[in-house]
Design an enzyme around this catalytic site. Structure first.
Site, mmCIF file in Angstrom:
data_model
loop_
_atom_site.group_PDB
_atom_site.id
_atom_site.type_symbol
_atom_site.label_atom_id
_atom_site.label_comp_id
_atom_site.label_asym_id
_atom_site.label_seq_id
_atom_site.Cartn_x
_atom_site.Cartn_y
_atom_site.Cartn_z
ATOM 1 N N GLN A 7 0.848 -1.197 0.000
ATOM 2 C CA GLN A 7 0.000 0.000 0.000
ATOM 3 C C GLN A 7 0.879 1.240 0.000
ATOM 4 O OE1 GLN A 7 -2.825 0.361 3.230
ATOM 5 N NE2 GLN A 7 -3.137 2.545 2.831
ATOM 6 N N CYS A 37 -6.385 1.199 2.011
ATOM 7 C CA CYS A 37 -6.324 -0.158 2.570
ATOM 8 C C CYS A 37 -7.554 -0.983 2.238
ATOM 9 C CB CYS A 37 -6.092 -0.120 4.077
ATOM 10 S SG CYS A 37 -7.327 0.812 5.009
ATOM 11 N N HIS A 50 -8.042 0.248 9.874
ATOM 12 C CA HIS A 50 -7.235 -0.337 8.809
ATOM 13 C C HIS A 50 -7.820 -1.686 8.397
ATOM 14 C CE1 HIS A 50 -3.679 -1.019 6.412
ATOM 15 N NE2 HIS A 50 -3.326 -2.089 7.115
ATOM 16 N N ASP A 71 -1.568 -7.706 4.389
ATOM 17 C CA ASP A 71 -1.653 -6.317 4.853
ATOM 18 C C ASP A 71 -0.661 -5.499 4.044
ATOM 19 O OD1 ASP A 71 -1.501 -3.892 6.182
ATOM 20 O OD2 ASP A 71 -1.324 -4.760 8.183
#
Length: 235
Positions: free
Chosen positions: A95, A101, A172, A187
């Protein structure tokens, strides 16, 4: 989540299956093939209510750099600091856009379910995954950051929810998926996928729920959690 590169910031996506479904259907997932559904609780009887099969799980939670650093440190200690070989089949991207996200989580969910979902030919998702298949996570991030079509689609989805969109958020998204018999946490703020041990397509939701329960226990005073499952409908 608002971190990552400050060169570009998007509005955050609301944790709302209706918003997410319009988002993915507009990008190339056939409406009768897959959809996001709410997970109303992490107890077994509530998990059984989620339409099956589950292809991925999205989790929204309160985020702080300090808490995440502690969590990564604890994971490394628990594994004896071993560098586990990760499956090369895992689709992962970094990211680099602030507040992206939610979209990164969606791309992780769909990218690792591509063997179960046939995207509409020449749709955004069909072209995106074809174009980024051989790129590394940073190159995929750069490709996404420059893609105006995705930025526009994200903007539409971000303003379609029930709550007023704001660029200042402290939550998130992360994604959980099963690849080669392993449960992976994906992630975009991390350097690589995280393996949480053995899993299977049939137990993905339950296995992800165990990890999610641990994350929730780290934030006992917060109610800002949401879990959604990407479920296969047909096709």
């Amino acid at each position: 989540m608002a971190s990552a590169s400050e060169k570009k910031r998007w509005l955050p996506l609301e944790a709302n299956p209706e918003v997410m479904n319009q988002f993915i259907w507009g990008l190339g997932v056939p409406e009768d093939v897959a959809e996001f559904n709410d997970v109303y609780g992490l107890d077994e009887e509530l998990l059984e209510m989620v339409p099956k099969p589950v292809l991925a799980v999205l989790f929204l939670f309160p985020y702080s750099k300090e808490a995440e650093a502690e969590r990564i440190s604890n994971q490394e200690k628990a594994s004896g600091n071993e560098k586990k070989k990760l499956s090369e089949k895992v689709y992962f991207l970094k990211q680099t856009v602030g507040n992206a996200c939610g979209t990164i989580g969606v791309l992780h969910a769909l990218g690792n379910a591509s063997s179960h979902i046939k995207f509409i030919e020449e749709s955004f998702l069909d072209r995106f995954y074809t174009s980024t298949a051989c790129l590394d996570p940073f190159e995929r991030a750069a490709f996404l950051e420059k893609d105006r079509e995705m930025e526009d689609a994200h903007s539409v989805a971000a303003t379609a929810g029930d709550t007023e969109a704001s660029s200042e958020v402290d939550e998130h998204y992360i994604c959980f998926t099963c690849i080669d018999g392993e449960l992976y946490e994906l992630d975009g703020m991390k350097s690589q996928p995280i393996s949480h041990g053995p899993s299977s397509p049939d137990s993905l939701l339950q296995d992800a729920a165990k990890v999610i329960k641990g994350l929730i226990e780290k934030n006992p005073d917060s109610m800002n959690f949401n879990v959604m499952a990407l479920s296969k409908i047909s096709g």
